[in-house]
Design an enzyme around this catalytic site. Structure first.
Site, short mmCIF file in Angstrom:
data_model
loop_
_atom_site.label_atom_id
_atom_site.label_comp_id
_atom_site.label_asym_id
_atom_site.label_seq_id
_atom_site.Cartn_x
_atom_site.Cartn_y
_atom_site.Cartn_z
N LYS A 102 0.86 -1.19 0.00
CA LYS A 102 0.00 0.00 0.00
C LYS A 102 0.89 1.23 0.00
CE LYS A 102 -4.49 0.85 0.47
NZ LYS A 102 -5.49 -0.17 0.13
N1 GLU Z 1 -7.31 0.01 -3.10
C1 GLU Z 1 -8.06 -1.17 -3.30
C2 GLU Z 1 -8.09 -2.00 -2.03
O1 GLU Z 1 -7.92 -1.48 -0.95
C3 GLU Z 1 -7.63 -1.95 -4.53
C4 GLU Z 1 -6.22 -2.45 -4.52
C5 GLU Z 1 -5.77 -3.04 -5.84
O2 GLU Z 1 -6.55 -3.09 -6.77
O3 GLU Z 1 -4.61 -3.45 -5.89
O4 GLU Z 1 -8.33 -3.17 -2.04
#
Ligand code: GLU
Length: 418
Positions: free
Chosen positions: A106
């Site tokens: 993240k």
């Molecule tokens: N931000 C989204 C989540 O928290 C998607 C993450 C992604 O597609 O890699 O799951």
């Protein structure tokens, strides 16, 4: 909204709770509670008026045992090192519960994007992409959108990476626009899995979704799509909110028209079909069949949980309930479909996008939605199996039991390296 719970501590307590049901050594569990590495960087860009401004940014690579690190990048004033570390851990267990061959990561930049022009945001995004370049790649780490980022930012990151690497590698990032290598169905995917999971939970609990009342806290991409799809399934959306406040109509309203109102005015507040304006906390505590928290972490703390009256909660947001709130809701017999399953549609369709990018062969929206349906239903079944087998009283713990075991197995199978 409580600011008290540290999301990284919440993640660790969720892992500890599940570990008591697993035959995995404490030494391995310890490893699964911390990120492998965290980049902290300072980005300095030129504002439109010629002055410089510095922004702090992070990328946490939590675990790569099951595949490339995967997870979004958010732009928000509340971003912090601990928030990013927590979110990267949640991604690790999210990709594991839905059983896609990816790890967890993240990123985030501390800023309020509303305060900056499009060209300033482009310079900032490209500057972050330049910093990320050595650590990302379709086989290393694949970022995606998150709070306040979307196709535009993903397209810029892809372009910056490809230009600097002198290549074409659309699978370096997901959540792109269709013409830049995005996937059909990606924008709707988070809201879609939230309602598929809710439908499965209602079925499991022998409850009728037809005519069920629904409250949605947060009316961004995940929240409003969930509202639209649950309405299409025959449920009645009676309340919705965003950062400006909430709307309520006990007879229900058209969730698409509420979104149109938000697009025009900036908020759902003032939407004509609303009978009453209510606060965010009132949306969270309404007596409804289904509550969908779709905003940020810690929306429901221990105190607010005491007033929650929903029967089922499907977490479209990441980390909307604190661990103390979880305890209260468990006592009250509220069935909570955890974020790592409920909102996993986003990363699942990101995975499909990555597969399509690598094959340079694109699927129809129908195929994407069908494959997504299978993944979420299978994950829900795995959760229920662990829930019943271990006689658990919290579905979140069941999801972690399955997910942690999968990550630990991949780690064990890899063997050790000096
Ligand atoms: N931000 C989204 C989540 O928290 C998607 C993450 C992604 O597609 O890699 O799951």
């Amino acid at each position: 909204m409580s600011q008290e719970a540290n999301p990284f501590e919440s993640l660790q307590s969720q892992i500890d709770e599940a570990a008591t049901y697993l035959d995995i050594g404490d030494d391995v569990i310890e490893r699964l509670k911390y990120p492998e590495r965290v980049l902290e960087t300072n980005l300095t860009i030129e504002r439109d008026d010629g002055t410089l401004e510095r922004f702090k940014a992070f990328r946490s690579q939590f675990n790569g045992d099951r595949g490339p690190y995967k997870g979004g990048i958010r732009y928000h004033p509340q971003v912090s090192r601990d928030e990013v570390r927590a979110l990267s851990g949640w991604m690790t267990y999210k990709t594991a519960i839905v059983d896609i061959p990816l790890g967890g990561g993240k990123g985030g930049i501390i800023l309020d994007p509303d305060d900056y022009s499009e060209s300033e945001l482009e310079r900032l995004t490209r500057s972050f992409a330049k910093e990320l370049r050595p650590m990302i790649g379709e086989d290393r780490d694949v970022p995606a959108p998150d709070v306040n980022t979307g196709q535009r930012e993903m397209n810029w990151i892809k372009d910056t990476y490809e230009t600097l690497e002198n290549t074409t590698e659309p699978g370096v990032i997901t959540g792109k626009a269709l013409d830049s290598g995005g996937s059909e169905g990606r924008v709707e995917a988070t809201g879609r899995s939230t309602v598929i999971a809710a439908r499965e939970a209602f079925d499991y609990l022998d409850k009728d979704l037809e005519g069920a009342t629904v409250a949605v806290q947060g009316y961004g991409n995940a929240g409003w799509i969930a509202a639209k799809l649950i309405d299409e399934m025959g449920a009645t959306v009676v309340a919705a909110s965003d950062s400006s406040g909430g709307i309520y109509n006990p007879d229900g309203f058209d969730p698409v028209a509420a979104k149109d109102h938000k697009n025009e005015t900036g908020s759902v507040v003032g939407y004509e079909e609303s009978e009453e304006e209510i606060t965010n906390d009132e949306v969270l505590t309404l007596d409804v069949d289904l509550l969908i928290p779709a905003a940020l972490e810690n929306a429901v703390d221990e105190d607010l949980a005491a007033d929650v009256s929903a029967d089922v909660i499907s977490e479209a947001a990441n980390g909307p309930l604190t661990p103390a709130a979880d305890e209260v809701l468990k006592e009250k017999d509220v069935f909570v479909i955890p974020d790592i399953l409920a909102n996993a549609g986003g990363v699942t369709v990101s995975y499909f996008e990555w597969v399509q990018n690598r094959q340079r062969f694109y699927w129809s929206e129908e195929r994407v939605n069908e494959e997504l349906e299978t993944v979420i239903v299978d994950a829900f079944d795995a959760l229920v199996e662990a829930y019943e087998e271990n006689d658990l009283d919290n579905p979140r713990t069941a999801a972690y039991v399955v997910a942690i075991q999968r990550v630990a197995d991949a780690f064990a199978e890899a063997g050790s390296w000096p």
